[in-house]
Design a protein around this motif. Structure first.
Motif, PDB file in Angstrom:
ATOM      1  N   ASN A 100       0.842  -1.183   0.000  1.00 44.03           N
ATOM      2  CA  ASN A 100       0.000   0.000   0.000  1.00 44.03           C
ATOM      3  C   ASN A 100       0.890   1.250   0.000  1.00 44.03           C
ATOM      4  N   GLU A 101       1.177   1.795  -1.190  1.00 43.89           N
ATOM      5  CA  GLU A 101       2.106   2.922  -1.326  1.00 43.89           C
ATOM      6  C   GLU A 101       1.609   4.174  -0.614  1.00 43.89           C
ATOM      7  N   ARG A 105       2.550   8.455   3.949  1.00 43.29           N
ATOM      8  CA  ARG A 105       2.113   9.271   5.075  1.00 43.29           C
ATOM      9  C   ARG A 105       2.555   8.721   6.425  1.00 43.29           C
ATOM     10  N   GLY A 106       3.260   7.605   6.441  1.00 43.35           N
ATOM     11  CA  GLY A 106       3.626   7.017   7.725  1.00 43.35           C
ATOM     12  C   GLY A 106       5.001   6.390   7.703  1.00 43.35           C
ATOM     13  N   PHE A 139       2.316  -2.763  18.084  1.00 44.91           N
ATOM     14  CA  PHE A 139       0.935  -2.629  17.602  1.00 44.91           C
ATOM     15  C   PHE A 139       0.362  -1.250  17.910  1.00 44.91           C
ATOM     16  N   HIS A 140       0.696  -0.683  19.040  1.00 44.92           N
ATOM     17  CA  HIS A 140       0.265   0.672  19.375  1.00 44.92           C
ATOM     18  C   HIS A 140       0.791   1.655  18.332  1.00 44.92           C
ATOM     19  N   GLU A 141       2.062   1.544  17.972  1.00 44.00           N
ATOM     20  CA  GLU A 141       2.688   2.416  16.979  1.00 44.00           C
ATOM     21  C   GLU A 141       2.048   2.254  15.606  1.00 44.00           C
ATOM     22  N   ARG A 142       1.805   1.015  15.198  1.00 41.54           N
ATOM     23  CA  ARG A 142       1.215   0.764  13.868  1.00 41.54           C
ATOM     24  C   ARG A 142      -0.214   1.309  13.800  1.00 41.54           C
ATOM     25  N   ILE A 143      -0.973   1.156  14.850  1.00 37.89           N
ATOM     26  CA  ILE A 143      -2.343   1.667  14.862  1.00 37.89           C
ATOM     27  C   ILE A 143      -2.326   3.186  14.815  1.00 37.89           C
ATOM     28  N   TRP A 144      -1.493   3.831  15.644  1.00 33.40           N
ATOM     29  CA  TRP A 144      -1.416   5.290  15.629  1.00 33.40           C
ATOM     30  C   TRP A 144      -0.924   5.813  14.282  1.00 33.40           C
ATOM     31  N   ASN A 145      -0.116   5.039  13.586  1.00 33.43           N
ATOM     32  CA  ASN A 145       0.387   5.465  12.288  1.00 33.43           C
ATOM     33  C   ASN A 145      -0.721   5.511  11.236  1.00 33.43           C
ATOM     34  N   TRP A 170      -5.169  12.161  12.509  1.00 34.51           N
ATOM     35  CA  TRP A 170      -5.231  13.262  13.464  1.00 34.51           C
ATOM     36  C   TRP A 170      -3.837  13.642  13.952  1.00 34.51           C
ATOM     37  N   GLY A 171      -3.512  14.916  13.871  1.00 34.03           N
ATOM     38  CA  GLY A 171      -2.264  15.422  14.376  1.00 34.03           C
ATOM     39  C   GLY A 171      -1.077  15.320  13.438  1.00 34.03           C
ATOM     40  N   LYS A 172      -1.271  14.759  12.241  1.00 35.40           N
ATOM     41  CA  LYS A 172      -0.189  14.681  11.265  1.00 35.40           C
ATOM     42  C   LYS A 172      -0.249  15.892  10.351  1.00 35.40           C
ATOM     43  N   ARG A 173       0.875  16.395   9.998  1.00 33.82           N
ATOM     44  CA  ARG A 173       0.952  17.539   9.087  1.00 33.82           C
ATOM     45  C   ARG A 173       1.085  17.061   7.654  1.00 33.82           C
TER      46      ARG A 173
END
Length: 86
Positions: A8-9, A14-15, A67-73, A77-80
């Motif tokens: 998934n490019e 974005r992450g 898993f916390h990091e992958r989900i937040w990625n 919200w909060g990404k520029r």
């Protein structure tokens, strides 16, 4: 939600990559485990107990962090630089 689809490019634009998340998990857990061992030693006064506690929590917390990091990625919200419509 995309956690493991490396094809998934748009996701990777974005992450972070999975490899980066894994390296971050290992380095963070190293610091966290040292902290846990030091605190456990101060509380128990026994280095064997402190190392045992640190040895157990290093694996459980690394797993949870990844898993916390992958989900937040996946959360915009909060990404520029990411449009709300994407």
């Amino acid at each position: 939600m995309v956690l493991f689809n490396s094809k998934n490019e748009e996701y990777f634009k974005r992450g972070e990559t999975k490899r980066r998340s894994i390296v971050k998990a290992f380095t963070w857990r190293t610091l966290g485990t040292i902290d846990t061992i030091v605190i456990s030693y101060f509380l128990t006064g026994e280095i064997k107990t402190a190392v045992s506690i640190g040895g157990i929590e290093v694996f459980t917390k690394m797993f949870l962090y990844f898993f916390h990091e992958r989900i937040w990625n996946t959360i915009k919200w909060g990404k520029r630089g990411i449009s709300k419509s994407s």
